[in-house]
Structures are given as C-alpha cells and as structure tokens.
Scaffold this motif. Sequence first.
Motif, PDB file in Angstrom:
ATOM      1  N   LEU A  75     100.988 -25.995 148.713  1.00  0.00           N
ATOM      2  CA  LEU A  75      99.550 -26.133 148.939  1.00  0.00           C
ATOM      3  C   LEU A  75      99.159 -25.991 150.408  1.00  0.00           C
ATOM      4  O   LEU A  75      97.974 -25.894 150.717  1.00  0.00           O
ATOM      5  N   ALA A  76     100.135 -25.979 151.292  1.00  0.00           N
ATOM      6  CA  ALA A  76      99.817 -25.729 152.698  1.00  0.00           C
ATOM      7  C   ALA A  76      99.601 -24.246 152.952  1.00  0.00           C
ATOM      8  O   ALA A  76      98.766 -23.859 153.769  1.00  0.00           O
ATOM      9  N   ASP A  77     100.363 -23.414 152.227  1.00  0.00           N
ATOM     10  CA  ASP A  77     100.264 -21.965 152.410  1.00  0.00           C
ATOM     11  C   ASP A  77     100.846 -21.276 151.180  1.00  0.00           C
ATOM     12  O   ASP A  77     102.027 -20.927 151.154  1.00  0.00           O
ATOM     13  N   ILE A  88      93.625 -21.308 143.376  1.00  0.00           N
ATOM     14  CA  ILE A  88      92.931 -22.425 144.023  1.00  0.00           C
ATOM     15  C   ILE A  88      92.538 -22.050 145.440  1.00  0.00           C
ATOM     16  O   ILE A  88      91.416 -22.330 145.884  1.00  0.00           O
ATOM     17  N   GLU A  89      93.450 -21.372 146.140  1.00  0.00           N
ATOM     18  CA  GLU A  89      93.151 -20.957 147.503  1.00  0.00           C
ATOM     19  C   GLU A  89      91.960 -20.006 147.534  1.00  0.00           C
ATOM     20  O   GLU A  89      91.107 -20.104 148.441  1.00  0.00           O
ATOM     21  N   ALA A  90      91.849 -19.117 146.571  1.00  0.00           N
ATOM     22  CA  ALA A  90      90.727 -18.173 146.533  1.00  0.00           C
ATOM     23  C   ALA A  90      89.402 -18.911 146.376  1.00  0.00           C
ATOM     24  O   ALA A  90      88.398 -18.563 147.018  1.00  0.00           O
ATOM     25  N   GLY A 113      84.648 -21.677 152.135  1.00  0.00           N
ATOM     26  CA  GLY A 113      84.890 -21.863 153.556  1.00  0.00           C
ATOM     27  C   GLY A 113      85.782 -23.036 153.894  1.00  0.00           C
ATOM     28  O   GLY A 113      85.661 -23.628 154.977  1.00  0.00           O
ATOM     29  N   VAL A 114      86.701 -23.382 152.991  1.00  0.00           N
ATOM     30  CA  VAL A 114      87.565 -24.551 153.165  1.00  0.00           C
ATOM     31  C   VAL A 114      89.023 -24.114 153.105  1.00  0.00           C
ATOM     32  O   VAL A 114      89.434 -23.464 152.136  1.00  0.00           O
ATOM     33  N   PRO A 115      89.841 -24.450 154.072  1.00  0.00           N
ATOM     34  CA  PRO A 115      91.280 -24.177 153.965  1.00  0.00           C
ATOM     35  C   PRO A 115      91.863 -24.947 152.775  1.00  0.00           C
ATOM     36  O   PRO A 115      91.507 -26.106 152.543  1.00  0.00           O
ATOM     37  N   ILE A 116      92.764 -24.327 152.041  1.00  0.00           N
ATOM     38  CA  ILE A 116      93.342 -25.003 150.890  1.00  0.00           C
ATOM     39  C   ILE A 116      94.053 -26.284 151.303  1.00  0.00           C
ATOM     40  O   ILE A 116      94.049 -27.281 150.561  1.00  0.00           O
ATOM     41  N   ASN A 169      96.796 -30.895 160.501  1.00  0.00           N
ATOM     42  CA  ASN A 169      96.550 -31.831 159.405  1.00  0.00           C
ATOM     43  C   ASN A 169      95.448 -32.819 159.746  1.00  0.00           C
ATOM     44  O   ASN A 169      94.604 -33.145 158.898  1.00  0.00           O
ATOM     45  N   VAL A 170      95.445 -33.304 160.971  1.00  0.00           N
ATOM     46  CA  VAL A 170      94.395 -34.225 161.401  1.00  0.00           C
ATOM     47  C   VAL A 170      93.037 -33.533 161.351  1.00  0.00           C
ATOM     48  O   VAL A 170      92.032 -34.102 160.906  1.00  0.00           O
ATOM     49  N   GLU A 171      93.000 -32.290 161.804  1.00  0.00           N
ATOM     50  CA  GLU A 171      91.739 -31.529 161.745  1.00  0.00           C
ATOM     51  C   GLU A 171      91.295 -31.327 160.299  1.00  0.00           C
ATOM     52  O   GLU A 171      90.109 -31.470 159.969  1.00  0.00           O
ATOM     53  N   HIS A 172      92.239 -30.995 159.414  1.00  0.00           N
ATOM     54  CA  HIS A 172      91.890 -30.797 158.010  1.00  0.00           C
ATOM     55  C   HIS A 172      91.298 -32.063 157.393  1.00  0.00           C
ATOM     56  O   HIS A 172      90.401 -31.980 156.541  1.00  0.00           O
ATOM     57  N   MET A 173      91.785 -33.217 157.816  1.00  0.00           N
ATOM     58  CA  MET A 173      91.278 -34.463 157.253  1.00  0.00           C
ATOM     59  C   MET A 173      89.811 -34.696 157.579  1.00  0.00           C
ATOM     60  O   MET A 173      89.105 -35.412 156.853  1.00  0.00           O
ATOM     61  N   SER A 174      89.334 -34.090 158.667  1.00  0.00           N
ATOM     62  CA  SER A 174      87.938 -34.285 159.067  1.00  0.00           C
ATOM     63  C   SER A 174      87.008 -33.231 158.472  1.00  0.00           C
ATOM     64  O   SER A 174      85.795 -33.273 158.689  1.00  0.00           O
TER      65      SER A 174
END
Length: 334
Positions: free
Chosen positions: A231-233, A257-259, A265-268, A298-303
């Motif tokens: 799920l990261a890539d 899911i990634e598509a 506009g959200v990274p998976i 990961n910290v950025e993704h959490m926000s």
Amino acid sequence: MKSPVFPEFGLGCAHLGNLFTTVEEPVAAATLWAAWDAGVRYFDTAPWYGHGLSELRLGGLLRHHPREDFFLSTKVGRVYDSSQTGMEHIAPWTGGLPYAMHYDYTAHGFAASLAQSRLRLGVPRIDALVIHDLDTGHHGDGRAAHAEDLVESGLPYLHDLKRRGEISAIGMGTNATEDFAHFAPMVDVDFFIVAMPYTLLDQAALTGPMQTCIERGIKVVIGAPFASGLLADPGAAQATYGYAAAGEDIRAKALAIEAVCERHGVPIAAAALRFPLLHPAVTSVIPGAVSPEQVRQNVEHMSRSIPDALWERLKADGLILDQSPTENAPGEPQ
C-alpha cells in the motif's frame, strides 16, 4: 492502573532489525532521529526484530531523552541465549545479533525477556508489553501448549506487573485474522497490535475480532498499515504483501485503489494510514521506515486531508467493504 492514552501515530521498528534488507547503522540512527525530530513519540519494537538489533538501535535514540517524553512498547514470548549463536541471518532478517532464541510464554520466560529488553534498550521502564506471535503460523500444533503456559503463568505475571505500576498496558500481537479471531474473545489484554487483518486492502476482521474488541473495550493498534509494503507503492516491482512477494490479484486490487486515490488527489499511502483510524476500536497506526525520508513522508501523509468522496468511491467500486467505518470524527482531517 489506568491504561494509557496511545499516541495516534508511531514508528514500528521491525525494519530496523534488518527485515528483508540490511539497514546500515548510520541510516538506522538517522531514521530514528528523524522520527523524533518530526514529533514521533510512540515507538514499538521486539526482541524478535533482528534478534535484539532493533531494540539496541532504538535505545541509541531513547537514551538521549527523558523517559516521560515517549511511549515505548516491546514484546515477550521469545528469550535469547548469549551462549548460543548462529541466528543473525535466519529469515526474514538479513542480519542482526547472533544469539539463538527459544519460545517461552511462562512468567519465567516473560521476566527473562523483559530483563533482556531493558538491557538492550538501556531504559528502566517499558510502557507496554505485547505477547508476541502466539499463532498457528509460528507454532502449528504446539500453539495449544504455549497458550496454556500463557493463561496459567505468563498472563498473570503481566497483570501483576501492571498492578505494581511497572508497565501501563498489556497487548497481544497477531498477523492473521483467524488468530486474531481466536484470541480476541478470550485474552484479558488492553490492546492488540494487528499487522495484517485490518487494512485498506483487507477488512475481513471487521465483523469478527474488530467488533469483539469494541464490545470488550480493547484497543487496536495497526502494525502494518501498508500491508507490509504494497500500500505504500503498489507499482513497485519488489512490493510485498503479508511479508511475502505480492501476488498479481492483490497487486491489481492495490493498483485499483491507487487509481481512485489519484483521482481525488490523495497519495495511496496517506489513505492507507488514515483509513484504519476511522474504525472506533483503532487507536494508533505504527508504520515502519528504513530512511529519514520515509519517516518524514509518513508524517506528512498523516496530515493529509482525505475527502469523504474517496471512501464512498472505494465502497461503490467494491474495493473496501460497505460496512467499513469511514466517517471522520470531529476535528480530524477531512
């Protein structure tokens, strides 16, 4: 003693025990310091991770900070013997400390494991102890005997530690839905760390053990929000799922899911981190990292803000179960 409030986000330190690939010492240290500098204060490790290497490395960070400034969990169920060597390259570890181990779920074994962990970490107190890998995948038909040791000896010992204030929470870790379902109704713990049973790719545990945890007031920490990597890539050639090479079917689902995520506009990876936290039993996610850049990402993704429309589309496309909780609590990113 009242159970602690778990930080919502933490760092799982399995990869820093050289899980699948070797992380050199300077990189491991930089990764841990990047997590601290980014505000991470929840760290989870285990003697099993690199046969003590993860604990040793994590202690190199934690020993520089006041004990009250972080939440620390490690695990019990394995005891190491410094007189026996040859374990450092046993799969899935590419390297680690050389000592051999044996399973022990008795009070004696848990006490020995805790003493060893304190020495490797170099800290006097551990917040939470987690019963580790008491599952059929590791023990087969021998699980019943170890479970008996746990119920008769190991678990009472952990509750005694908690009553005396030496730990603040008791957990149990599991990697498979069937093991999670087996133990959730019967084991007296404060929380489960689940490494695969509830992710953006698989909600099979939703109406079984996850519901049981709600009914029993047991918290859930998601130990592998990226499903061990996929799920990261999803497009990565070496992506893993369930700690093995990802099969084509599950990779296709991840790419679908990634598509959907990309259309919103959200990274998976951001969706994968936020999704489990929408479940009322889930208190924390603790993804791993093997570099400072991964920690900061990961910290950025959490926000990140996750629009409700993304979850609705995933349900409409049959990519997550309809009954999956997807409503943000007040104050959470929308």
